[in-house]
Write an enzyme that holds these catalytic residues in place. Structure first.
Site, short mmCIF file in Angstrom:
data_model
loop_
_atom_site.label_atom_id
_atom_site.label_comp_id
_atom_site.label_asym_id
_atom_site.label_seq_id
_atom_site.Cartn_x
_atom_site.Cartn_y
_atom_site.Cartn_z
N LYS B 76 3.90 10.29 -12.93
CA LYS B 76 4.65 9.90 -11.89
C LYS B 76 6.09 11.15 -11.98
O LYS B 76 6.41 11.25 -13.50
CB LYS B 76 5.22 8.59 -12.05
CG LYS B 76 5.94 8.36 -10.75
CD LYS B 76 6.62 7.39 -10.16
CE LYS B 76 7.36 6.74 -9.01
NZ LYS B 76 7.25 5.28 -8.72
N SER B 151 6.36 3.27 -4.37
CA SER B 151 6.77 4.41 -4.76
C SER B 151 5.83 5.14 -5.62
O SER B 151 5.93 6.38 -5.14
CB SER B 151 7.87 4.50 -4.91
OG SER B 151 8.04 3.84 -6.79
N SER B 175 5.71 -0.98 -6.46
CA SER B 175 5.60 -0.02 -6.88
C SER B 175 3.91 1.13 -7.45
O SER B 175 3.83 2.29 -7.68
CB SER B 175 6.34 1.33 -7.35
OG SER B 175 7.23 1.30 -6.20
#
Lengths: 99, 485
Positions: B76, B151, B175
């Site tokens: 990420k 997310s 997330s």
């Protein structure tokens, strides 16, 4: 304490100033509307009886671990300043603050 | 090669069935050919990925390979990578090239993994649909009209589309678990403090936690072995000893007690999603587990509690973005005040600004007790609900989300509707517990996730239950039609 849930536009402007975020004139109305909706949603909490409940800042109720006061890091000033928007002679440059 | 598990890739590399350069090349080619459909990566550096793969092959040939030597992993874009842009999905950090590695990245490097690329995400990890990224929305590989969740939507989509064998994510309110559910992969949010937060761009420091996202529980265990452990540079990282998360994967579920919170099976749950969850629970029951009715009475307060605590902490953390030391800076500032306010106006997107404003309000003089302190008190009540349940049961199970993935644009103009997406996941972060999402079927060809919640530091048990479930089902082995070939 009494919390006023309908937040006025000038209050949003004050908060935006505290947060150092400029909000344009055409956006302030919509931002106020959205923030008001969020504050109305979180208002449910006011009805909860929390007398004698200790606030919880860390989910494991852990306290900060301390370490001995020794220098363990090397000086990397050049690497850190290399990614700054404006530097000169090892200093970070900002607009003039005092005349 | 692209549809092999991490465990199989590790084995294949050791048995010289293929090299790390071949594996890495395979995934890089897939990203180049296919990611324009999904937008799951923000940055890919082929040259350094292949150089790392070449070095890994040397280690493998020399017989001194570590646990993940030669395995390409997507990260990420919230984890600082030395010399490689770390944008956090924001214009504010579009030009930010960190001079150091996050501890998590260091650990993957130590264990031989190759950085495949940096994945797309909601700006500063604030969002549940990946529509809040400066780099554009990510599309769900199962159906590109749908959101992938957020997310960590780029990580979930990349794994689901077989563009990466595994990825890292972060989870502040769901997330990792919510995008894992929407994309049909397996994701684990560890206990707060289990994985170091150093070098992970901070959103809400008392909630943020990094974890693995992969096809299977076994692969998540393999990654968690690398990620977990004390970091002296993160004062909130835990001193609890780390176990080998693969050791208990095959344990029997005989005698396991699974709590089903009735609040997680109420009116808000999509009926077909609920049916998938019930079928999954039957499978666990067939393996010897007992299902127990439990209650988490403060569940309806998790959204308001979270939406005070997370924005309050975010407003503090994001005050560091001032246009002076790194990141975006506005052109031609007239004075220092103009530099700050215009830099932040230009650098942050709408949702990030909203949360900073809500947080600033909740922490401002006169409102602190009514908002922030109150939320911290209710947070303790929410945690206590879980502690009471764990007196009766070993784990808690339910849906990860109220329904399957929704259409792009369906909720992007309505923050509150978006917040409701995380109704089953937020409490886990407030209580600091480990939680997982495991593929558990489909509704109209859209994946459904089963959520498992464990006691603090009981990740091994969650992985054990998920692994046993995955031995009896094949939901986690199904891939979107576009990603097969």
């Amino acid at each position: 304490m009494v919390v006023n849930m309908s937040i006025e536009q000038d209050e949003i402007e004050k908060i935006a100033e505290l947060a150092r975020i400029h909000i344009s004139g055409e956006q302030i109305g919509q931002v106020t509307q959205r923030i008001t909706e969020i504050l109305q949603m979180v208002d449910q909490l006011q009805a909860v009886d929390t007398r004698d409940i200790e606030p919880m800042a860390n989910p494991l109720d852990a306290t900060q671990r301390l370490r001995t006061d020794e220098v363990t890091e090397s000086d990397r000033r050049e690497a850190f300043q290399a990614i700054a928007p404006a530097v000169e002679d090892g200093l970070y440059l900002v607009p003039k603050v005092i005349d | 090669m692209h549809n092999k598990s991490v465990a199989h890739l590790v084995q294949g590399l050791r048995e010289k069935q293929f090299s790390s350069v071949e594996v890495t090349r395979c995934f890089l080619d897939r990203i180049a050919a296919r990611d324009s459909q999904y937008n799951s990566f923000i940055s890919v550096d082929e040259t350094s990925a292949l150089a790392a793969a070449k070095a890994a092959d040397k280690q493998l040939a020399g017989g001194d390979a570590a646990t993940l030597t030669g395995i390409p992993i997507a990260h990420k874009d919230i984890f600082c990578t030395d010399g490689m842009r770390t944008s956090c999905g924001s214009r504010m950090l579009d030009n930010f090239v960190p001079p150091y590695d996050a501890t998590l990245i260091q650990r993957f490097k130590r264990d031989g993994a190759v950085i495949l690329g940096k994945t797309n995400m909601d700006e500063f990890a604030m969002g549940s649909s990946n529509e809040n990224s400066f780099y554009g929305p990510v599309k769900n590989p199962w159906n590109t009209d749908l959101v992938p969740g957020g997310s960590s939507g780029g990580s979930a989509a990349a794994v689901a589309a077989l563009l990466a064998p595994a990825a890292t994510g972060t989870d502040t309110g769901g997330s990792i678990r919510q995008p894992a559910a929407f994309c049909g992969i397996t994701g684990l949010k560890p206990t707060y403090g289990r994985v170091s937060r150093l070098g992970m761009v901070a959103f809400a420091s008392s909630l943020d936690q990094a974890g693995p996202m992969a096809h299977s529980a076994e692969d998540c265990a393999l990654l968690l072995n690398t990620m977990a452990g004390l970091d002296p540079l993160d004062s909130t990282s835990s001193e609890m000893p780390v176990e080998d998360y693969r050791a208990r994967l095959d344990n029997s579920l005989e005698g396991l007690r699974i709590g089903l919170p009735r609040e997680y099976f109420g009116d808000g749950l999509d009926k077909a999603t609920g049916e998938c969850i019930n079928v999954a629970l039957k499978e666990l029951e067939a393996q010897g587990a007992t299902l127990v009715d439990v209650s988490l009475p403060h569940s309806q307060l998790t959204i308001p509690t979270y939406y005070i605590i997370a924005p309050a902490e975010a407003s503090t953390n994001l005050s560091r973005f001032d246009g002076v030391r790194y990141g975006h800076r506005c052109d031609n500032p007239t004075d220092l005040h103009d530099l700050y306010t215009r830099t932040r106006e230009e650098g942050f997107g709408d949702e990030v600004k909203r949360r900073i404003l809500v947080g600033t309000y909740a922490l401002s003089a006169g409102y602190y007790d009514a908002y922030y302190k109150k939320a911290q008190q209710v947070r303790r009540l929410i945690k206590q609900d879980f502690m009471d349940c764990f007196e009766q049961v070993d784990i808690i199970a339910g849906p990860t989300t109220p329904g399957p993935a929704f259409a792009l644009g369906a909720k992007s103009d309505d923050p509150i509707a978006m917040y409701l997406e995380d109704v089953y996941t937020l409490a886990v972060n407030l209580a600091g517990l480990p939680g997982m999402s495991v593929p558990a079927g489909f509704v109209d060809n859209k994946p459904v996730g089963l959520q498992l919640i464990g006691r603090h530091f009981d990740e091994a048990r969650l992985l054990n239950v998920s692994h046993r479930y995955q031995q009896a089902t094949d939901w986690h082995l199904q891939h979107p039609a576009g990603g097969q070939s």
